[in-house]
Scaffold this active site. Structure first.
Site, mmCIF file in Angstrom:
data_model
loop_
_atom_site.group_PDB
_atom_site.id
_atom_site.type_symbol
_atom_site.label_atom_id
_atom_site.label_comp_id
_atom_site.label_asym_id
_atom_site.label_seq_id
_atom_site.Cartn_x
_atom_site.Cartn_y
_atom_site.Cartn_z
ATOM 1 N N GLU A 40 8.894 -7.418 -10.154
ATOM 2 C CA GLU A 40 7.649 -8.071 -9.741
ATOM 3 C C GLU A 40 7.707 -9.569 -10.041
ATOM 4 O OE1 GLU A 40 4.479 -5.943 -11.667
ATOM 5 O OE2 GLU A 40 4.586 -4.298 -10.217
ATOM 6 N N SER A 95 5.898 -5.445 -1.042
ATOM 7 C CA SER A 95 5.887 -4.040 -1.485
ATOM 8 C C SER A 95 6.206 -3.089 -0.330
ATOM 9 C CB SER A 95 4.538 -3.742 -2.151
ATOM 10 O OG SER A 95 4.563 -2.538 -2.854
ATOM 11 N N ALA A 96 5.272 -2.277 0.133
ATOM 12 C CA ALA A 96 5.540 -1.397 1.275
ATOM 13 C C ALA A 96 6.031 -2.196 2.486
ATOM 14 C CB ALA A 96 4.282 -0.605 1.645
ATOM 15 N N GLY A 147 0.869 -1.180 0.000
ATOM 16 C CA GLY A 147 0.000 0.000 0.000
ATOM 17 C C GLY A 147 0.895 1.214 0.000
ATOM 18 N N HIS A 175 8.824 -3.512 -6.985
ATOM 19 C CA HIS A 175 8.227 -3.177 -8.293
ATOM 20 C C HIS A 175 9.286 -2.574 -9.213
ATOM 21 C CE1 HIS A 175 4.122 -3.721 -6.636
ATOM 22 N NE2 HIS A 175 4.505 -2.988 -5.612
#
Lengths: 237, 237
Positions: free
Chosen positions: A196, A124-125, A92, A161
């Site tokens: 990714e 991700s985050a 997020g 990413h």
């Protein structure tokens, strides 16, 4: 010797597959022996609520035979950490995630649990925060956290990413590589550009690149290098 | 009535043209009557030095018959502001730019000069700082500034280098529109998505979109809207 077990994942979802589907075998293996996973929903992708986000993670993890509770479902940090056999922080917005970790005074207790051996997975985050700082996030700085310092579980920074420059692009905004090179004008940490579908599996001092892609490694003051999946020891702690 | 004269430019350079070339007629017109332009080189694109960056701006502005000095060439802020008939802040990294503006205690004096009528032009990062905050920058947070609050010369935020979602992309990172919508979960300011080649010309309370493209306007809690070049009054102060 460190007992750390960490899964640093570029993205929760790859194109054309369901949430965490492409990496579910690795998740089952990584959290083997764990029953209860504490989910940290603070990054709120798309602004969804902590409850909504926890429900998404719970659905997938229950398929894999784990229990999931959101950290916000507990009255205090001690109870939440006592519940956890392992941790998962979803993606997020990294700034909102970090801000909430500071507001809840979670960074140090969480780090201690992980350094004592409880497995931690981030996407991700949730991967950004395993690094020294979140200064190599791609996210928009929509909230102002008290610091960019992160968990520092590994002695480098993550760029999830990771995207190669598009040779046909006419857009003048900076490429990802340009941004990371600018980072090194002010900071010295190595940055791991994770494409990714790739992830790092950390077991103590052993760090392995997994998934189908090479990773792009940016050391300060040096030309970037590509490392192959299965590579171990490219980032010794 | 406000005397502000501001040029809020998405990018210094469009594909296939030289530095500021596409917008040079507007620059000549905007700074008409000015002799000395004070350049603020703090954003350091690609990590170049203040001197190197100032030389690039000077070369272009001298072609247009203006003098240019970098703000770092002065012994103190008072002398720098006294020199300036107008201001230009170039692009680069918004976080580093903001950090230096705070370190040099420049935000308030600069804002006062602009509100008293000295023209200000910004490109990219230099445009971001005209807004309420820099929370809608696209840049990587490579340094930690004391605040994300910006000059607040206009009552909205800028997103320069605005990019439409690519319908063919298989990349799972957030689109620009998703990021700006996330911004509105935590902030209420309108965001102006300025495509490369577009700019806003602000004259007091009069704000006109110029350049070949429409702009995408994001009001909190509403569907985004497109405004046409030449549109005035879409963002009344």
């Amino acid at each position: 010797m460190s007992n750390k077990n960490i899964l640093i994942v570029s993205t929760s979802t790859v194109h054309g597959k369901g949430y965490l589907e492409y990496i579910q075998d690795e998740i089952s293996n990584f959290f083997e022996g764990c029953k209860n996973i504490l989910f940290i929903p603070f990054a709120r992708p798309g602004g969804i609520t902590w409850d909504e986000y926890t429900a998404i993670a719970r659905k997938k993890f229950e398929e894999l035979d784990f229990n999931v509770k959101g950290i916000h479902e507990f009255n205090n940090t001690e109870d939440a950490l006592a519940y956890a056999d392992g941790f998962f922080t979803g993606g997020g917005n990294t700034f909102e995630l970090v801000d909430q970790l500071y507001k809840h005074e979670l960074l140090n207790p969480l780090k201690a649990e992980i350094e004592n051996g409880k497995p931690y997975m981030g996407t991700s985050a949730g991967s950004n925060i395993t690094g020294v700082s979140v200064k190599t996030t791609n996210d928009m700085p929509i909230v102002y956290p008290p610091s960019f310092d992160a968990l520092g579980l590994v002695p480098f920074n993550i760029n999830p990413h990771y995207l190669d420059p598009d040779p046909n692009s006419k857009h003048m905004g900076e490429t990802r590589e340009t941004r990371i090179k600018e980072f090194h004008h002010y900071n010295s940490e190595t940055v791991v550009g994770l494409r990714e579908g790739s992830w790092l599996r950390v077991s103590g001092n052993y760090i392995e690149l997994r998934g189908p892609h090479t990773a792009r490694i940016f050391d300060a003051g040096q030309e970037p290098r590509e490392v192959e999946p299965g590579n171990v020891g490219f980032l010794l702690q």
